[in-house]
Enzyme design. Structure first.
Site, short mmCIF file in Angstrom:
data_model
loop_
_atom_site.label_atom_id
_atom_site.label_comp_id
_atom_site.label_asym_id
_atom_site.label_seq_id
_atom_site.Cartn_x
_atom_site.Cartn_y
_atom_site.Cartn_z
N SER A 1 0.83 -1.19 0.00
CA SER A 1 0.00 0.00 0.00
C SER A 1 0.88 1.25 0.00
CB SER A 1 -0.96 -0.05 1.20
OG SER A 1 -1.92 0.96 1.13
N ASP B 1 -8.61 -5.04 -5.84
CA ASP B 1 -8.20 -3.99 -4.91
C ASP B 1 -9.10 -2.77 -5.13
OD1 ASP B 1 -6.95 -2.09 -3.36
OD2 ASP B 1 -4.97 -2.29 -4.29
N HIS C 1 -7.11 -5.57 -1.17
CA HIS C 1 -5.97 -4.67 -0.98
C HIS C 1 -4.93 -5.22 -0.01
CE1 HIS C 1 -3.80 -0.92 -1.10
NE2 HIS C 1 -3.91 -0.76 0.21
#
Length: 428
Positions: free
Chosen positions: A241, A333, A367
């Site tokens: 991320s 995601d 994600h």
């Protein structure tokens, strides 16, 4: 203990292998012995995190003709999951508290998992038949935890058993900030010297994330490279991320990073200006009018960033990097367009004569691709937007992606940091 029922059967007993304790990323064999032939049972699993939040899963089964039940062979007939899922009772856990993500904050203590077998197919109404308690640890025997407070660097270094030197890795998490150690501590058990690096909202580091100076990260890289138990000449980088975005910037500007694994990272600066010496990468524009509401009443922010192809000044200059990349992508995601970003990284590198990165895409993965068996995080409070957002994915597909990604990143780092190709078998 050999108690007998009136039918002269041994009382049901839950058997775990390994017994008593294991590392969180290890598969756990779960079986129940001493049931009646084809007896309907429900298995339940529960754990509490360090803040007291309860996570639970359950599944319905039938014993075989001999009164045995082995989760590696018996299909779940419903509940939190269905089918043959030996580790389903862990990866399918859901929080009782809405929007809560399972995070391990103190790696020196285990998560304690309580497992129960109940008579019948009512998850909350059956008679208790058998019970077991199992500790899931985050530091393998012999792994050493070394707090790092060197210059400006705030981190924790995890060293494998033995004298080394070991291949070194810098580990970066996302916008939650602070210092998360659980991925680094688990990887150290696989033969790597891993430094979990804090970069904001920890100790005396900045509280906000409006600005990042890569000189801080350079200091951390140099610290790890100079450590006597770290094998040179280059180190690895693991980022997810926001940590993936910053990792990409590190690999683009800094020396000494030989191999990098980017998990659902951005190709552009997001929400922060990145500085290195006299260069600046401004953040892409936020398109808050593109935030959508889901049918569950949550927010979907996947379209809330301007494309870096429109705002080229925000594109991280990955073409400068000589790092070998592995890009791991959850194709569902909903945080941002990770697959698109991975493809743009690949195009940019190849257009400048650099090595083509390896891209592994996981269908229906979201994600937060974590180490194996962490429950799927459907939605939680986003630290940047400060609203509850969905993160995408489907529970089983996401769980499978986590197991595979863990093996792939280990093999990648062994190959590029110490010239070995090694994998550790894992299963769901």
């Amino acid at each position: 203990m050999q108690a007998f029922t009136s039918q002269n059967r041994m009382a049901p007993m839950m058997i775990l292998e390994p017994a008593g304790r294991s590392c969180w990323d290890e598969p756990l064999s779960i079986s129940v012995h001493g049931l009646a032939p084809e007896q309907p049972v429900t298995l339940r699993a529960a754990l509490r995190d360090e803040k007291g939040a309860l996570f639970r899963a359950h599944a319905r089964y039938c014993a075989d003709a001999h009164g045995g039940l082995d989760l590696a062979r018996a299909p779940a007939l419903g509940g939190s999951f269905a089918g043959i899922e030996p580790m389903g009772l862990l990866w399918a856990m859901e929080p009782e508290r809405p929007l809560w993500r399972l995070i391990k904050r103190d790696v020196q203590t285990p998560f304690v998992v309580e497992l129960e077998a109940l008579d019948g197919h009512e998850p909350d109404g059956g008679r208790l038949l058998a019970r077991a308690v199992h500790e899931r640890h985050f530091m393998a025997p012999g792994v050493r935890r070394v707090p790092v407070r060197e210059g400006r660097v705030r981190a924790t270094l995890f060293l494998p058993p033995g004298h080394g030197p070991f291949p070194g890795i810098v580990d970066l998490f996302g916008v939650g900030g602070g210092l998360l150690e659980y991925r680094a501590s688990l990887l150290a058990g696989k033969g790597f010297a891993v430094m979990a690096l804090a970069y904001y909202n920890y100790d005396d580091l900045p509280k906000g994330m409006d600005i990042f100076h890569l000189e801080y990260f350079e200091e951390a890289v140099n610290y790890l490279l100079s450590h006597p138990q770290v094998k040179g000449p280059g180190i690895g980088l693991l980022g997810i991320s926001k940590g993936g975005e910053l990792g990409l910037a590190m690999a683009s500007f800094l020396k000494g990073i030989k191999a990098a694994v980017i998990i659902n990272g951005s190709v552009a600066a997001v929400g922060s200006t990145i500085y290195y010496k006299d260069e600046t990468i401004p953040p892409v524009t936020m398109l808050r009018n593109q935030v959508r509401m889901t049918k569950d009443g949550l927010k979907d922010v996947v379209d809330a960033l301007q494309s870096p192809l429109v705002e080229e000044k925000s594109f991280i200059p990955v073409e400068r990097s000589d790092t070998t990349f592995l890009l791991l992508v959850g194709q569902d995601d909903r945080n941002w367009k990770s697959e698109c970003y991975a493809n743009e990284i690949s195009k940019r590198l190849q257009a400048h004569g650099k090595e083509k990165p390896q891209i592994i895409c996981y269908p229906e993965a979201g994600h937060y691709i974590e180490p194996p068996y962490f429950p799927w995080c459907k939605a939680s409070l986003h630290a940047y937007f400060r609203i509850p957002v969905v993160f995408g994915g489907e529970p089983r597909a996401h769980a499978m992606a986590q197991v595979d990604a863990w093996q792939k990143l280990q093999a990648f780092f062994h190959k590029h940091l110490d010239g070995e190709v090694r994998t550790t078998p894992a299963k769901l």
